[in-house]
Design a protein around this motif. Structure first.
Motif, mmCIF file in Angstrom:
data_model
loop_
_atom_site.group_PDB
_atom_site.id
_atom_site.type_symbol
_atom_site.label_atom_id
_atom_site.label_comp_id
_atom_site.label_asym_id
_atom_site.label_seq_id
_atom_site.Cartn_x
_atom_site.Cartn_y
_atom_site.Cartn_z
ATOM 1 N N PHE A 1 -1.022 -8.436 -9.173
ATOM 2 C CA PHE A 1 -1.602 -8.522 -7.830
ATOM 3 C C PHE A 1 -2.685 -9.602 -7.818
ATOM 4 N N THR B 1 -4.068 -5.901 -10.774
ATOM 5 C CA THR B 1 -4.902 -7.085 -10.541
ATOM 6 C C THR B 1 -5.403 -7.649 -11.876
ATOM 7 N N HIS C 1 -7.011 -6.295 -5.160
ATOM 8 C CA HIS C 1 -6.758 -4.959 -4.608
ATOM 9 C C HIS C 1 -7.961 -4.547 -3.784
ATOM 10 N N GLY D 1 -3.507 -0.587 -8.222
ATOM 11 C CA GLY D 1 -4.188 -1.800 -7.756
ATOM 12 C C GLY D 1 -5.064 -2.453 -8.817
ATOM 13 N N ALA E 1 -2.851 -5.558 -3.057
ATOM 14 C CA ALA E 1 -2.624 -4.117 -3.163
ATOM 15 C C ALA E 1 -3.693 -3.316 -2.438
ATOM 16 N N ASN F 1 0.859 -1.188 0.000
ATOM 17 C CA ASN F 1 0.000 0.000 0.000
ATOM 18 C C ASN F 1 0.896 1.240 0.000
#
Ligand SMILES: *[C@@H]1O[C@H](CO)[C@@H](O)[C@H](O)[C@H]1NC(C)=O
Ligand SMILES: *[C@@H]1O[C@H](CO)[C@@H](O)[C@H](O)[C@H]1NC(C)=O
Ligand SMILES: *[C@@H]1O[C@H](CO)[C@@H](O)[C@H](O)[C@H]1NC(C)=O
Ligand SMILES: *[C@@H]1O[C@H](CO)[C@@H](O)[C@H](O)[C@H]1NC(C)=O
Ligand SMILES: *[C@@H]1O[C@H](CO)[C@@H](O)[C@H](O)[C@H]1NC(C)=O
Length: 303
Positions: free
Chosen positions: A206, A201, A209, A197, A151, A132
């Protein structure tokens, strides 16, 4: 009888708990531990720079996770987060790339490579990055070698080395290409673009998120404690089995050599010096906060 039984059981249970990590030598990492999950917090102001101190602390911690070096089982899951709201994990201390080479600079580079190798060779612990904040350069390249990344709203990650004429070597660019398709990996590496994020993703960088830091932390804690319930041998076997997707040792070596072929060249050295100047010597400056796009200032493009 009952008391003895209870005591006996608690002694057995206590015997399998992982040993608490030793305090980090340079204080750049903080540890919180329960039975099966350890949370490691990067805390190296002002920008969590991956310098000799942070790298040494991280190496000590990863070495301590290796089953051969322990008297108790390792934690099943290790979560990495940051005490710094702006930075998850910084880039490498780029004075280590500046000529002339010195033994201290070589030691940092060797320790960095050892850290990267341990992230992908330790199979008895699952590594999760709870991102983050910013994670550019080494911060991104170590995160992609972990097993999962989640995230928060302030996550911003990526590599900017190509902007300096260098490469996200030491495994980073190879691991990114195991997560994304080749074209996407090249787009973000060569274009020095940032993943937020939602984009990270969608592309597979990721796992997911979250809209708030609390939701991020709750989701990561819930997953880690669920994994922590299950027997360690099976977790290790699954992580080992999926390591077939990692780059080979020969590919990782070539990636390190490729970096060294570039870093001493005149244009690269000039860029390194310019970044030290523009970033106010790698401190909490608009340049650092504006990564990766602030690198475009080297090309006369204002951000
Ligand atoms: C930790 O274990 C590895 C083998 O798994 C070994 O190479 C290394 O020397 C050990 N380190 C320490 C500090 O004991
Ligand atoms: C995002 O970062 C800003 C500072 O850049 C901070 O004020 C804010 O609290 C952060 N938000 C979250 C959810 O971490
Ligand atoms: C931790 O792992 C042990 C051994 O695998 C297991 O018995 C225990 O239930 C786990 N504890 C928690 C809190 O998950
Ligand atoms: C993890 O699994 C691999 C592959 O089966 C095995 O070689 C290794 O010894 C296991 N490690 C532990 C600590 O169980
Ligand atoms: C940059 O910072 C380092 C410590 O991180 C210090 O040793 C060095 O003198 C600084 N250089 C300048 C030009 O301020």
């Amino acid at each position: 009888m009952n008391t003895l039984l209870v005591l006996g059981l608690s002694v057995v249970a206590a015997a399998v708990l992982p040993a608490a990590p030793a305090p980090a030598r340079y204080g750049t990492l903080e540890f919180q531990q329960n039975a099966n999950v350890t949370r490691v917090t990067f805390n190296h102001p002002p920008i969590n720079l991956v310098d000799q101190y942070l790298t040494s602390d991280l190496l000590d911690f990863l070495v301590s996770l290796q089953p051969a070096n322990r008297t108790t089982p390792p934690p099943k899951v290790v979560i990495f987060d940051s005490a710094n709201p702006d930075f998850f994990l910084g880039h490498i201390d780029i004075t280590s790339i500046q000529q002339p080479e010195t033994p201290a600079k070589e030691a940092l580079t060797e320790n960095y490579i050892a850290v990267a190798n341990l992230f992908n060779s330790i199979t008895s612990t699952i590594f999760i990055a709870e991102i983050n904040g910013r994670a550019f350069g080494a911060g991104q390249e170590l995160s992609v070698q972990m097993d999962m990344r989640f995230a928060g709203p302030n996550a911003s990650a990526g590599s900017f080395e190509n902007g300096l004429g260098l490469v996200a070597g030491g495994g980073g660019q190879l691991f990114l290409a195991t997560l994304l398709n080749r074209g996407q990996a090249l787009e973000y590496l060569l274009g020095i673009k940032a993943f937020d994020g939602p984009t990270g993703t969608a592309l597979g960088l990721f796992n997911n998120h979250y809209a708030t830091a609390d939701e991020l932390r709750e989701a990561v804690d819930a997953l880690a404690s669920r994994i922590g319930l299950f027997p360690a041998a099976g977790l290790n076997e699954t992580k080992s089995a999926l390591s077939f997707r990692n780059p080979t040792a020969a590919q990782l070596d070539a990636d390190v050599i490729g970096f060294y072929e570039l870093d001493g060249l005149p244009v690269e050295q000039a860029n390194v010096n310019e970044v030290l100047y523009l970033s106010h010597n790698q401190t909490l400056s608009p340049f650092e906060l504006g990564l990766p796009y602030s690198v475009l200032e080297l090309y006369g493009i204002d951000q």
